[in-house]
Design a protein around this motif. Structure first.
Motif, PDB file in Angstrom:
ATOM      1  N   LEU A 278       0.940  -1.348   0.115  1.00 23.31           N
ATOM      2  CA  LEU A 278       0.036   0.059   0.029  1.00 23.31           C
ATOM      3  C   LEU A 278       1.129   1.110  -0.039  1.00 23.31           C
ATOM      4  O   LEU A 278       0.729   2.478  -0.676  1.00 23.31           O
ATOM      5  CB  LEU A 278      -1.190   0.295   0.790  1.00 23.31           C
ATOM      6  CG  LEU A 278      -1.581   1.364   1.315  1.00 23.31           C
ATOM      7  CD1 LEU A 278      -2.790   1.494   0.338  1.00 23.31           C
ATOM      8  CD2 LEU A 278      -2.378   1.036   2.769  1.00 23.31           C
ATOM      9  N   ILE A 279       1.613   1.363   1.057  1.00 23.18           N
ATOM     10  CA  ILE A 279       2.748   2.332   0.815  1.00 23.18           C
ATOM     11  C   ILE A 279       3.229   3.040  -0.822  1.00 23.18           C
ATOM     12  O   ILE A 279       3.293   3.778  -0.932  1.00 23.18           O
ATOM     13  CB  ILE A 279       4.432   2.103   1.741  1.00 23.18           C
ATOM     14  CG1 ILE A 279       3.477   2.584   3.366  1.00 23.18           C
ATOM     15  CG2 ILE A 279       5.571   3.567   1.508  1.00 23.18           C
ATOM     16  CD1 ILE A 279       4.201   2.089   4.403  1.00 23.18           C
ATOM     17  N   ARG A 280       3.385   1.727  -1.302  1.00 25.20           N
ATOM     18  CA  ARG A 280       4.189   2.200  -2.350  1.00 25.20           C
ATOM     19  C   ARG A 280       3.587   2.668  -3.451  1.00 25.20           C
ATOM     20  O   ARG A 280       3.584   3.828  -4.276  1.00 25.20           O
ATOM     21  CB  ARG A 280       4.611   0.799  -3.176  1.00 25.20           C
ATOM     22  CG  ARG A 280       5.132   0.992  -4.254  1.00 25.20           C
ATOM     23  CD  ARG A 280       6.715  -0.275  -5.513  1.00 25.20           C
ATOM     24  NE  ARG A 280       6.362  -0.368  -6.110  1.00 25.20           N
ATOM     25  CZ  ARG A 280       7.405   0.373  -7.334  1.00 25.20           C
ATOM     26  NH1 ARG A 280       7.760   1.053  -6.366  1.00 25.20           N
ATOM     27  NH2 ARG A 280       7.548  -0.077  -8.661  1.00 25.20           N
ATOM     28  N   HIS A 281       1.719   1.963  -3.623  1.00 22.55           N
ATOM     29  CA  HIS A 281       0.896   2.459  -4.328  1.00 22.55           C
ATOM     30  C   HIS A 281       0.471   3.785  -3.799  1.00 22.55           C
ATOM     31  O   HIS A 281      -0.038   4.256  -5.140  1.00 22.55           O
ATOM     32  CB  HIS A 281       0.069   1.407  -4.608  1.00 22.55           C
ATOM     33  CG  HIS A 281       0.170   0.261  -5.434  1.00 22.55           C
ATOM     34  ND1 HIS A 281       1.553  -0.724  -4.629  1.00 22.55           N
ATOM     35  CD2 HIS A 281      -0.207  -0.312  -6.822  1.00 22.55           C
ATOM     36  CE1 HIS A 281       1.099  -1.911  -5.751  1.00 22.55           C
ATOM     37  NE2 HIS A 281       0.404  -1.275  -6.783  1.00 22.55           N
ATOM     38  N   LEU A 282       0.475   3.985  -2.395  1.00 22.33           N
ATOM     39  CA  LEU A 282       0.474   5.332  -2.793  1.00 22.33           C
ATOM     40  C   LEU A 282       1.476   6.380  -3.261  1.00 22.33           C
ATOM     41  O   LEU A 282       1.127   7.623  -3.645  1.00 22.33           O
ATOM     42  CB  LEU A 282      -0.457   5.981  -1.262  1.00 22.33           C
ATOM     43  CG  LEU A 282      -0.987   4.590  -0.378  1.00 22.33           C
ATOM     44  CD1 LEU A 282      -1.367   4.715   0.880  1.00 22.33           C
ATOM     45  CD2 LEU A 282      -2.090   5.936  -1.029  1.00 22.33           C
ATOM     46  N   TRP A 283       2.788   6.297  -3.101  1.00 22.69           N
ATOM     47  CA  TRP A 283       3.658   6.720  -3.051  1.00 22.69           C
ATOM     48  C   TRP A 283       3.827   7.132  -5.191  1.00 22.69           C
ATOM     49  O   TRP A 283       3.680   8.041  -5.497  1.00 22.69           O
ATOM     50  CB  TRP A 283       4.818   6.550  -2.696  1.00 22.69           C
ATOM     51  CG  TRP A 283       6.140   6.915  -4.080  1.00 22.69           C
ATOM     52  CD1 TRP A 283       7.250   7.125  -3.836  1.00 22.69           C
ATOM     53  CD2 TRP A 283       6.420   7.757  -2.278  1.00 22.69           C
ATOM     54  NE1 TRP A 283       8.168   8.112  -4.080  1.00 22.69           N
ATOM     55  CE2 TRP A 283       7.856   8.414  -3.220  1.00 22.69           C
ATOM     56  CE3 TRP A 283       5.661   7.910  -1.203  1.00 22.69           C
ATOM     57  CZ2 TRP A 283       8.375   9.521  -2.240  1.00 22.69           C
ATOM     58  CZ3 TRP A 283       6.896   9.103   0.289  1.00 22.69           C
ATOM     59  CH2 TRP A 283       8.063   9.715  -0.290  1.00 22.69           C
ATOM     60  N   LEU A 284       3.236   6.359  -5.291  1.00 22.63           N
ATOM     61  CA  LEU A 284       3.126   6.690  -7.013  1.00 22.63           C
ATOM     62  C   LEU A 284       2.010   7.013  -7.259  1.00 22.63           C
ATOM     63  O   LEU A 284       1.606   7.597  -8.911  1.00 22.63           O
ATOM     64  CB  LEU A 284       2.802   4.785  -7.771  1.00 22.63           C
ATOM     65  CG  LEU A 284       3.651   3.344  -7.464  1.00 22.63           C
ATOM     66  CD1 LEU A 284       3.150   2.157  -8.379  1.00 22.63           C
ATOM     67  CD2 LEU A 284       5.145   4.235  -7.894  1.00 22.63           C
ATOM     68  N   PHE A 285       0.329   7.027  -6.198  1.00 22.75           N
ATOM     69  CA  PHE A 285      -0.491   7.894  -6.831  1.00 22.75           C
ATOM     70  C   PHE A 285      -0.296   9.020  -6.917  1.00 22.75           C
ATOM     71  O   PHE A 285      -0.889  10.206  -7.530  1.00 22.75           O
ATOM     72  CB  PHE A 285      -1.631   7.424  -5.462  1.00 22.75           C
ATOM     73  CG  PHE A 285      -3.114   8.198  -5.497  1.00 22.75           C
ATOM     74  CD1 PHE A 285      -3.912   8.650  -5.969  1.00 22.75           C
ATOM     75  CD2 PHE A 285      -3.058   9.307  -4.581  1.00 22.75           C
ATOM     76  CE1 PHE A 285      -4.915   9.340  -5.997  1.00 22.75           C
ATOM     77  CE2 PHE A 285      -3.307  10.147  -4.032  1.00 22.75           C
ATOM     78  CZ  PHE A 285      -4.735   9.838  -5.096  1.00 22.75           C
TER      79      PHE A 285
ATOM     80  N   GLN B   3      -0.467  -1.051 -12.264  1.00 21.39           N
ATOM     81  CA  GLN B   3      -0.073  -0.574 -10.039  1.00 21.39           C
ATOM     82  C   GLN B   3      -1.478   0.557  -9.445  1.00 21.39           C
ATOM     83  O   GLN B   3      -1.487   0.253  -8.576  1.00 21.39           O
ATOM     84  CB  GLN B   3       1.132  -0.623 -10.118  1.00 21.39           C
ATOM     85  CG  GLN B   3       1.672  -0.917  -9.882  1.00 21.39           C
ATOM     86  CD  GLN B   3       3.595  -1.049  -9.146  1.00 21.39           C
ATOM     87  OE1 GLN B   3       3.878  -1.114  -8.423  1.00 21.39           O
ATOM     88  NE2 GLN B   3       4.315  -0.928 -10.728  1.00 21.39           N
ATOM     89  N   ILE B   4      -1.450   1.550 -10.630  1.00 17.44           N
ATOM     90  CA  ILE B   4      -2.401   2.374 -10.040  1.00 17.44           C
ATOM     91  C   ILE B   4      -3.935   1.320 -10.080  1.00 17.44           C
ATOM     92  O   ILE B   4      -4.719   2.076  -9.325  1.00 17.44           O
ATOM     93  CB  ILE B   4      -2.578   3.422 -10.770  1.00 17.44           C
ATOM     94  CG1 ILE B   4      -1.342   4.172 -11.110  1.00 17.44           C
ATOM     95  CG2 ILE B   4      -3.513   4.068 -10.555  1.00 17.44           C
ATOM     96  CD1 ILE B   4      -1.588   4.840  -9.621  1.00 17.44           C
ATOM     97  N   GLN B   5      -4.369   0.985 -11.454  1.00 15.06           N
ATOM     98  CA  GLN B   5      -5.089   0.397 -10.796  1.00 15.06           C
ATOM     99  C   GLN B   5      -5.716  -0.693 -10.421  1.00 15.06           C
ATOM    100  O   GLN B   5      -6.758  -1.216  -9.890  1.00 15.06           O
ATOM    101  CB  GLN B   5      -5.366  -0.699 -12.523  1.00 15.06           C
ATOM    102  CG  GLN B   5      -5.923   0.461 -14.072  1.00 15.06           C
ATOM    103  CD  GLN B   5      -5.427  -0.078 -15.284  1.00 15.06           C
ATOM    104  OE1 GLN B   5      -5.419  -1.575 -15.480  1.00 15.06           O
ATOM    105  NE2 GLN B   5      -5.986   0.366 -16.633  1.00 15.06           N
ATOM    106  N   ALA B   6      -4.628  -1.247 -10.327  1.00 18.98           N
ATOM    107  CA  ALA B   6      -4.808  -2.399  -8.668  1.00 18.98           C
ATOM    108  C   ALA B   6      -5.300  -1.833  -7.720  1.00 18.98           C
ATOM    109  O   ALA B   6      -5.673  -2.711  -6.939  1.00 18.98           O
ATOM    110  CB  ALA B   6      -2.781  -2.967  -7.978  1.00 18.98           C
ATOM    111  N   LEU B   7      -4.075  -0.620  -6.887  1.00 18.57           N
ATOM    112  CA  LEU B   7      -4.978   0.590  -6.147  1.00 18.57           C
ATOM    113  C   LEU B   7      -6.327   1.075  -6.439  1.00 18.57           C
ATOM    114  O   LEU B   7      -6.475   0.584  -4.897  1.00 18.57           O
ATOM    115  CB  LEU B   7      -4.134   1.389  -6.039  1.00 18.57           C
ATOM    116  CG  LEU B   7      -4.316   2.266  -5.376  1.00 18.57           C
ATOM    117  CD1 LEU B   7      -4.095   0.980  -3.526  1.00 18.57           C
ATOM    118  CD2 LEU B   7      -3.022   4.145  -4.878  1.00 18.57           C
TER     119      LEU B   7
END
Length: 296
Positions: A6-13, A39-43
């Motif tokens: 979740l941390i990585r995907h929030l960073w990408l967001f 990865q944004i779609q996965a988030l």
């Protein structure tokens, strides 16, 4: 357990939200666009909400995306602080002092204080972030900063202590063609019928209310036609013929050729910078800075 996914995907967001474009965000992150999109779609799938509207113009935040963006930004700032603290600890540093400061304090007052503090505490890292005066007390209460240097005075709250560091004589900025431009000093009551350009209450409510109170004590309520975010902007608006402005006298260095700065008479003093801290949080670094300032 820490959810690193979740941390990585929030960073990408956050990168996509700031760039408003998947391609630019991918370049900034040092990755190709397809994996970023996936990865944004996965988030979005994990959160069960759409975060972006994709179009030829880029990526626009949905209402849900805009709603979580402030919290994600704050989380990212805290992660950066944590990363810096860990790196400093590994390098043998003893701690970190986080300071929030208004821009004028960062230019004039703060640099020599930090230099002296670091000479006396060579293993301490001092981190400075820019804030508006209105943000100082909430940031201290939230623990986002350890101390603040801002335009504040008076009763700031039960657990907030302050120490005035700099004050100045209040002056008025006038166009050179103004009827009072050739006066050596001006009585505040003489400005009762003027249009005012004021430092915004949103930026520094205590300072704004203080100036309004001084005007009311002189028999009038100021007619404020512009509220701006800095003294430089006040002077610029005066230069454009938009009114007069109450500013610290030492800011006369900002005045262009068509603006004059005249002191008020009788003299009115204003606090331009105070050191502010949370008195109920035990922090030896804060106390060390306070002691340094008090000792001169």
């Amino acid at each position: 357990m820490i959810n690193f996914w979740l941390i990585r995907h929030l960073w990408l967001f956050l990168a996509v939200a700031e760039e408003r474009n998947f391609s630019r965000a991918a370049k900034r992150l040092g990755m190709s666009q397809p994996p970023l999109t996936e990865q944004i779609q996965a988030l979005e799938s994990s959160l069960r909400v759409q975060l972006f509207i994709r179009s030829r113009r880029g990526a626009q935040l949905t209402a849900a995306g805009a709603a979580i963006l402030p919290a994600v930004k704050k989380f990212a700032e805290q992660l950066e602080r944590l990363e810096l603290a860990v790196l400093e600890a590994v390098a043998g540093q003893a701690g970190m002092l986080t300071i929030g400061a208004i821009t004028p304090a960062m230019i004039d007052l703060l640099p020599p204080l930090i230099d002296r503090f670091k000479r006396d505490h060579p293993l301490i890292t001092v981190s400075v972030k820019e804030i508006d005066s209105v943000d100082a007390v909430p940031a201290l209460e939230a623990g986002d900063i350890d101390m603040a240097f801002a335009r504040l005075e008076g009763n700031l709250g039960k657990h907030i202590s302050s120490l005035p560091l700099a004050e100045d004589r209040l002056a008025v900025a006038l166009p050179t063609h103004h009827a009072f431009a050739h006066e050596e000093a001006i009585d505040l009551s003489a400005l009762s019928d003027q249009a005012f350009v004021m430092a915004s209450r949103d930026v520094s409510p205590v300072y704004f209310d203080y100036l309004v109170g001084k005007c009311q004590a002189s028999g009038f309520s100021p007619r404020v036609i512009h509220q701006v975010r800095s003294v430089a902007s006040q002077v610029a608006f005066v230069s454009c013929g938009q009114g007069v402005a109450l500013i610290p006298q030492t800011m006369n260095k900002l005045a262009p050729a068509n603006v004059v700065i005249r002191p008020l008479s009788p003299e009115v003093k204003v606090v331009t910078t105070a050191m502010v801290w949370h008195s109920e949080r035990a922090n030896p670094l804060v106390q060390a800075m306070v002691s340094q300032v008090q000792e001169g």
